[in-house]
Design a protein around this motif. Structure first.
Motif, short mmCIF file in Angstrom:
data_model
loop_
_atom_site.label_atom_id
_atom_site.label_comp_id
_atom_site.label_asym_id
_atom_site.label_seq_id
_atom_site.Cartn_x
_atom_site.Cartn_y
_atom_site.Cartn_z
N GLY A 1 34.83 33.56 39.25
CA GLY A 1 33.84 32.72 39.91
C GLY A 1 33.10 31.85 38.92
N PRO A 2 32.16 31.02 39.41
CA PRO A 2 31.44 30.13 38.52
C PRO A 2 30.54 30.88 37.54
CG PRO A 2 30.81 29.76 40.82
CD PRO A 2 31.77 30.88 40.82
N ASP A 3 30.33 30.27 36.38
CA ASP A 3 29.40 30.78 35.38
C ASP A 3 28.00 30.32 35.79
OD1 ASP A 3 29.10 30.16 31.76
OD2 ASP A 3 27.80 31.20 33.18
N SER B 1 26.33 27.60 33.28
CA SER B 1 26.86 26.31 32.86
C SER B 1 27.64 25.66 33.99
CB SER B 1 27.71 26.48 31.61
OG SER B 1 29.07 26.26 31.89
N ARG B 2 27.92 24.38 33.85
CA ARG B 2 28.70 23.70 34.88
C ARG B 2 30.19 23.78 34.59
NH1 ARG B 2 30.16 18.14 33.57
NH2 ARG B 2 29.44 17.67 31.48
N GLY B 3 30.58 24.48 33.51
CA GLY B 3 32.00 24.72 33.24
C GLY B 3 32.64 23.61 32.44
N PHE B 4 33.93 23.37 32.70
CA PHE B 4 34.76 22.39 31.98
C PHE B 4 34.74 22.72 30.48
CE2 PHE B 4 35.66 19.91 35.61
CZ PHE B 4 34.51 19.90 36.38
N CYS C 1 41.02 15.16 25.56
CA CYS C 1 39.77 14.52 25.14
C CYS C 1 39.64 14.60 23.63
CB CYS C 1 38.57 15.20 25.77
SG CYS C 1 38.62 15.11 27.55
N HIS D 1 12.18 9.44 41.26
CA HIS D 1 12.72 8.54 42.29
C HIS D 1 11.78 8.47 43.49
CE1 HIS D 1 16.61 7.64 40.55
NE2 HIS D 1 16.70 8.89 40.17
N GLN E 1 17.81 15.12 37.23
CA GLN E 1 18.42 13.96 37.89
C GLN E 1 17.44 13.22 38.77
OE1 GLN E 1 21.05 17.03 39.66
NE2 GLN E 1 21.21 15.59 41.34
N ASP E 2 16.33 13.89 39.14
CA ASP E 2 15.31 13.23 39.94
C ASP E 2 14.28 12.50 39.07
OD1 ASP E 2 15.10 15.96 42.36
OD2 ASP E 2 16.52 14.30 42.14
#
Lengths: 141, 346
Positions: free
Chosen positions: A17-19, A22-25, A36, A83, A122-123
């Motif tokens: 499953g996801p960590d 972190s967002r992975g990659f 890359c 924003h 991001q906001d």
């Protein structure tokens, strides 16, 4: 009756499953490494390498400046321009490692003061604070 | 060391005729319904799977294992559509925040944000990955040249309601679009004219284009229908026991799978149209189902927030599934295998 006689297919393990941190990659995965190429030039780089080196140096300098700004901001009252013309003040605590979320205290909102809060980077368009008396610093996130 | 394999007391009448029960692999991580999924082509690093979720965080997974690779962060609303290019180097997503985004599928970085005037529902790359087709609630199809992202997209108008799905087909010379106006339209991408229109009594719930053979798989109501992508002539149609939201045809065109309102996945023989199997497992309606590019498995996305991977040939060693012979099950030397217990109803 017949289906209950069937043995379920065995599996080696369950899918990962996801960590949560972190967002992975993963930059160490074979695919990432192959597709890359790093921007850090090798020692045998050609003349175009010096342009890369200069860019890398500038990038490193900018990054260091940004990180030092975050350190300087710690504990200070910061104005966050966000924003949709939102502007709030809060005491800056810390940023997470990916600079995706900012931890703040005493966030002044139209609904009242929030003791502890997380702001999504991001906001946020910009933060500004007084680095020292009379001097205002602005950092664009 | 590891898990001891649980062996039930069933006698093994004959190793050859022992039927295996399907063990779906559950991919967790999403926190809201999974509404769309897509596979890449087969690359030197295997194949990949992207899932679109109402939680706004589409995820990339290794296609044959379901292992999470990364999450594309940036959308501010539910993601309704997601796709990968053939090489799995680029991803595109369509969201309720009125944008479509293009991503580097290796680094996870956002590459491009394409602003729209309403919710975007569908995204699709051309074969060469140079153009992106988008469609959504503003009823207009848009073609973006990814080499010139600042340029205005080409627009194709005609649908009278929200577009649900838009696909390139016939060598990227045509566009197929399905909308809430209960039509499917085939457009010539050069003239931007509708070449053919199909009308239905109900809104089309899903569309899949199979380039090899140029077959279009369409679902509406309880029907799974197969059309020629060139002429839009009907090839055949099958009715399922429940309302179907998505279907997929196996690359070798021997089976197709479908899922919908009753939470089950159905597997049919394409030639005979017979229902072969049905599988329970999801705890909510199934929104999307697709075969992997090698046909060895199919993935389903559900209202229950999970993706599940299912074997085409149940019991075969592939990905995380391991074929275990009866002798191995009771052997002291067996590897640490996880044998799932009998289904427990929630």
């Amino acid at each position: 009756m017949r289906s209950s006689m069937k043995t379920p297919v065995s599996v080696l393990r369950l899918p990962r499953g996801p960590d949560p941190n972190s967002r992975g990659f993963d930059p160490n995965s074979p695919r990432f490494v192959a597709l890359c190429p790093t921007t850090v030039p090798s020692s045998s780089s050609s003349s175009s390498g010096s342009a890369d080196e200069e860019e890398q140096r500038l990038r490193a300098e900018l990054r260091e400046r940004f990180l030092r700004t975050l350190l300087l901001m710690t504990g200070k009252r910061v104005r966050f321009d966000m924003h949709e013309h939102v502007r709030v003040h809060a005491r800056f605590g810390a940023s997470d490692i990916d600079v995706l979320t900012l931890q703040v205290s005493d966030l002044e909102t139209p609904l009242g003061v929030q003791r502890e809060a997380l702001l999504r980077c991001q906001d946020v368009i910009a933060c500004s604070f007084e680095a020292r008396e009379g001097a205002r610093s602005v950092a664009t996130v | 060391k590891g898990l001891r394999l649980f062996v039930s007391c069933h006698p093994f009448w004959s190793p050859v005729s022992m039927a295996m029960r399907q063990t779906p692999l559950t991919c967790s991580g999403h926190t809201r319904p999974v509404v769309d999924l897509a596979f890449s082509g087969i690359t030197p690093y295997g194949y990949f799977l992207i899932s679109a979720c109402k939680d706004g965080k589409p995820m990339l997974r290794q296609g044959d294992t379901g292992d999470w690779i990364g999450t594309f962060l940036g959308h501010k609303g539910a993601v309704w559509g997601a796709t990968l290019n053939k090489e799995a180097t680029k991803a595109a997503t369509a969201a309720a925040d009125f944008t479509a985004k293009v991503w580097d599928a290796v680094t996870g970085d956002e590459v491009l944000t394409l602003a729209h005037k309403h919710i975007v529902k569908s995204v699709n790359f051309t074969e060469d990955s140079n153009c992106l087709l988008t469609g959504g609630n503003d009823k207009v199809l848009r073609i973006y040249d990814l080499g010139k992202p600042e340029a205005e997209p080409q627009e194709i108008a005609g649908h009278t309601s929200a577009i649900k799905k838009a696909l390139w087909c016939n060598n990227d010379q045509h566009i197929l679009s399905a909308a809430e106006d209960k039509t499917i339209r085939l457009w010539d991408k050069n003239t931007k004219e509708a070449v053919k229109t199909l009308s239905f009594d109900a809104s089309v719930s899903s569309m899949e284009y199979i380039p090899d053979g140029e077959i279009l798989v369409i679902t509406y109501g309880r029907t799974i229908a197969f059309y020629s992508a060139h002429s839009l002539d009907l090839i055949k149609a099958v009715d399922a026991p429940a309302s179907i939201h998505s279907a997929s045809l196996h690359p070798e065109k021997d089976f197709f799978v479908a899922g919908g309102d009753d939470f089950k996945l159905y597997k049919y023989d394409y030639s005979t149209k017979d229902e072969m199997e049905s599988y329970k497992g999801h705890f909510g309606p199934i929104h999307c189902v697709r075969f992997s590019p090698d046909g060895e498995l199919y993935a389903s996305g559900s209202e229950d927030g999970t993706l599940r991977l299912w074997q085409t040939a149940v019991g075969k060693t592939y990905g995380l599934w391991k074929c275990v012979l009866p002798e191995e099950l009771s052997s002291e030397n067996s590897e640490a295998l996880y044998c799932p217990p009998a289904e427990i109803k929630a």
